[in-house]
Design an enzyme around this catalytic site. Structure first.
Site, PDB file in Angstrom:
ATOM      1  N   GLU A  42      29.807  -5.779 -49.187  1.00  0.00           N
ATOM      2  CA  GLU A  42      30.075  -5.690 -47.748  1.00  0.00           C
ATOM      3  C   GLU A  42      29.584  -6.972 -47.092  1.00  0.00           C
ATOM      4  O   GLU A  42      29.147  -7.897 -47.782  1.00  0.00           O
ATOM      5  CB  GLU A  42      29.365  -4.476 -47.146  1.00  0.00           C
ATOM      6  CG  GLU A  42      27.855  -4.512 -47.295  1.00  0.00           C
ATOM      7  CD  GLU A  42      27.145  -3.302 -46.690  1.00  0.00           C
ATOM      8  OE1 GLU A  42      27.795  -2.484 -46.018  1.00  0.00           O
ATOM      9  OE2 GLU A  42      25.933  -3.206 -46.898  1.00  0.00           O
ATOM     10  N   LYS A  56      20.371   4.039 -44.690  1.00  0.00           N
ATOM     11  CA  LYS A  56      20.278   2.996 -43.664  1.00  0.00           C
ATOM     12  C   LYS A  56      18.798   2.848 -43.322  1.00  0.00           C
ATOM     13  O   LYS A  56      18.283   3.463 -42.384  1.00  0.00           O
ATOM     14  CB  LYS A  56      21.121   3.402 -42.452  1.00  0.00           C
ATOM     15  CG  LYS A  56      21.446   2.249 -41.538  1.00  0.00           C
ATOM     16  CD  LYS A  56      22.590   2.600 -40.610  1.00  0.00           C
ATOM     17  CE  LYS A  56      22.701   1.661 -39.441  1.00  0.00           C
ATOM     18  NZ  LYS A  56      22.952   0.261 -39.772  1.00  0.00           N
ATOM     19  N   ARG A  90      23.928  11.159 -40.817  1.00  0.00           N
ATOM     20  CA  ARG A  90      23.555  10.041 -41.702  1.00  0.00           C
ATOM     21  C   ARG A  90      22.065   9.733 -41.582  1.00  0.00           C
ATOM     22  O   ARG A  90      21.404   9.449 -42.591  1.00  0.00           O
ATOM     23  CB  ARG A  90      24.397   8.794 -41.388  1.00  0.00           C
ATOM     24  CG  ARG A  90      24.165   7.678 -42.403  1.00  0.00           C
ATOM     25  CD  ARG A  90      25.135   6.523 -42.249  1.00  0.00           C
ATOM     26  NE  ARG A  90      24.966   5.824 -40.997  1.00  0.00           N
ATOM     27  CZ  ARG A  90      25.732   4.801 -40.588  1.00  0.00           C
ATOM     28  NH1 ARG A  90      26.720   4.387 -41.348  1.00  0.00           N
ATOM     29  NH2 ARG A  90      25.522   4.220 -39.443  1.00  0.00           N
TER      30      ARG A  90
HETATM   31  N1  PMP Z   1      26.970  -2.207 -43.496  1.00  0.00           N
HETATM   32  C1  PMP Z   1      25.729  -2.466 -43.040  1.00  0.00           C
HETATM   33  C2  PMP Z   1      24.780  -3.147 -43.949  1.00  0.00           C
HETATM   34  C3  PMP Z   1      25.372  -2.115 -41.737  1.00  0.00           C
HETATM   35  O1  PMP Z   1      24.146  -2.370 -41.289  1.00  0.00           O
HETATM   36  C4  PMP Z   1      26.319  -1.481 -40.915  1.00  0.00           C
HETATM   37  C5  PMP Z   1      25.941  -1.058 -39.519  1.00  0.00           C
HETATM   38  N2  PMP Z   1      25.798  -2.172 -38.671  1.00  0.00           N
HETATM   39  C6  PMP Z   1      27.595  -1.245 -41.412  1.00  0.00           C
HETATM   40  C7  PMP Z   1      27.882  -1.605 -42.724  1.00  0.00           C
HETATM   41  C8  PMP Z   1      28.649  -0.568 -40.583  1.00  0.00           C
HETATM   42  O2  PMP Z   1      28.308   0.794 -40.415  1.00  0.00           O
HETATM   43  P1  PMP Z   1      28.702   1.596 -39.116  1.00  0.00           P
HETATM   44  O3  PMP Z   1      30.172   1.542 -39.005  1.00  0.00           O
HETATM   45  O4  PMP Z   1      28.189   2.972 -39.364  1.00  0.00           O
HETATM   46  O5  PMP Z   1      28.030   0.924 -37.959  1.00  0.00           O
END
Ligand code: PMP
Length: 288
Positions: free
Chosen positions: A182, A149, A50
């Site tokens: 989200e 990200k 990622r």
């Molecule tokens: N959405 C956002 C905006 C995030 O920053 C994160 C990570 N903290 C997630 C979802 C969850 O992603 P992951 O399970 O890969 O940590």
């Protein structure tokens, strides 16, 4: 604590970056948050992929190869004597001029921080979270692909501030069309009619690594899964709701916008998924 900074491990106090790094000037960079459980890094390969894909989308040169990155992550844990913790991987555009253009910036900056993790209070998991929809919207794919990200989290930071100022721990963010995207730093799920539903990434959610794991675990548990657009109403009337993320793992949500979810207690399927997730992190991963 030692931090990896552009080619060397340095003491925490000496881990300083240039004010001319475009990561600092413009949030021009990408990052990952990864967990170390019992001496194994959870889903390391998925996080490295990622990170590379986020960098590719931003035309950002990765400073080291995948193999070197994997080794540096493990080495960061070893030099800090960690067996459980949190690893933050940051790649920045590097040092450049004051202009926006990345031309002339570089080489890309690389920071790896491996530290102990401050876990969420146990009561979050036992009693569940109360969350609220906030005015600030999640950036849509036409602005910045939500799969990236990036170091630019301003919408999500504003969302967090808005939720906290209303007395809530977490914010539910909608996209510009008004569908659920989200939470400020976690993906959101509901259980409705026995089906596990989460918004698609096109709705403005990060493709969370924990989200992918939860979707797989649900299938193993015989819970059907769906990725589809959700409205706030869908969440309000859901049987269960929870959020997922690397740091949070799986946290039940018991109230959204002052509406009790289900009977106002963490849901049974949520608890099953959390238990299965805990089992998985204790056995899987890349040994450091
Ligand atoms: N959405 C956002 C905006 C995030 O920053 C994160 C990570 N903290 C997630 C979802 C969850 O992603 P992951 O399970 O890969 O940590």
């Amino acid at each position: 604590m030692k931090v990896y900074l552009n080619g060397a491990f340095v003491e925490k106090e000496d881990a300083k970056v240039s004010v001319f790094d475009h990561g600092f000037l413009y949030g021009d960079g990408v990052f990952e948050g990864i967990r170390l459980y019992g001496g194994s890094v959870f889903k390391l390969e998925e996080h490295l992929i990622r990170l590379e894909q986020s960098a590719k989308a931003l035309l950002l040169q990765m400073p080291v190869s995948r193999d070197e990155m994997r080794e540096l992550v493990c080495e960061s844990c070893r030099v800090n004597g960690l067996t459980d913790g949190y690893i933050r991987l940051i790649v920045t555009r590097g040092v450049g001029s004051l202009g926006l253009s990345p031309k002339g910036c570089g080489p890309s900056g690389l920071v790896i921080i491996a530290d102990t993790i401050e876990l969420f209070p146990a009561r979050y998991y036992e009693e569940g979270l109360k969350i609220v929809t906030v005015p600030t919207r999640r950036l849509g794919p036409a602005a910045l692909p939500p799969m990236v990200k990036s170091l630019n989290y301003l919408n999500n930071i504003l969302a967090k501030i808005e939720a906290q100022s209303l007395g809530y721990q977490e914010a539910l963010m909608l996209n510009e069309q008004g569908y659920v995207a989200e939470c400020s730093g976690d993906n959101v799920f509901i259980i409705q009619g026995g089906i596990l539903v989460t918004p698609p990434t096109a709705a403005g959610s990060l493709r969370g690594i924990t989200r992918d794991v939860i979707l797989e675990l649900a299938v193993e548990l015989g819970i059907p899964v769906e990725k589809k657009d959700l409205t706030r109403y869908d969440i309000w009337i859901a049987d269960e709701c929870f959020v997922s993320g690397t740091a949070a793992e799986v946290v039940p949500v018991v109230e959204v916008d002052s509406r009790k979810i289900g009977d106002g207690q963490p849901g049974a399927q949520t608890r099953r998924l959390l238990a299965k997730f805990k089992d998985l992190v204790s056995v899987g991963g890349t040994r450091i």
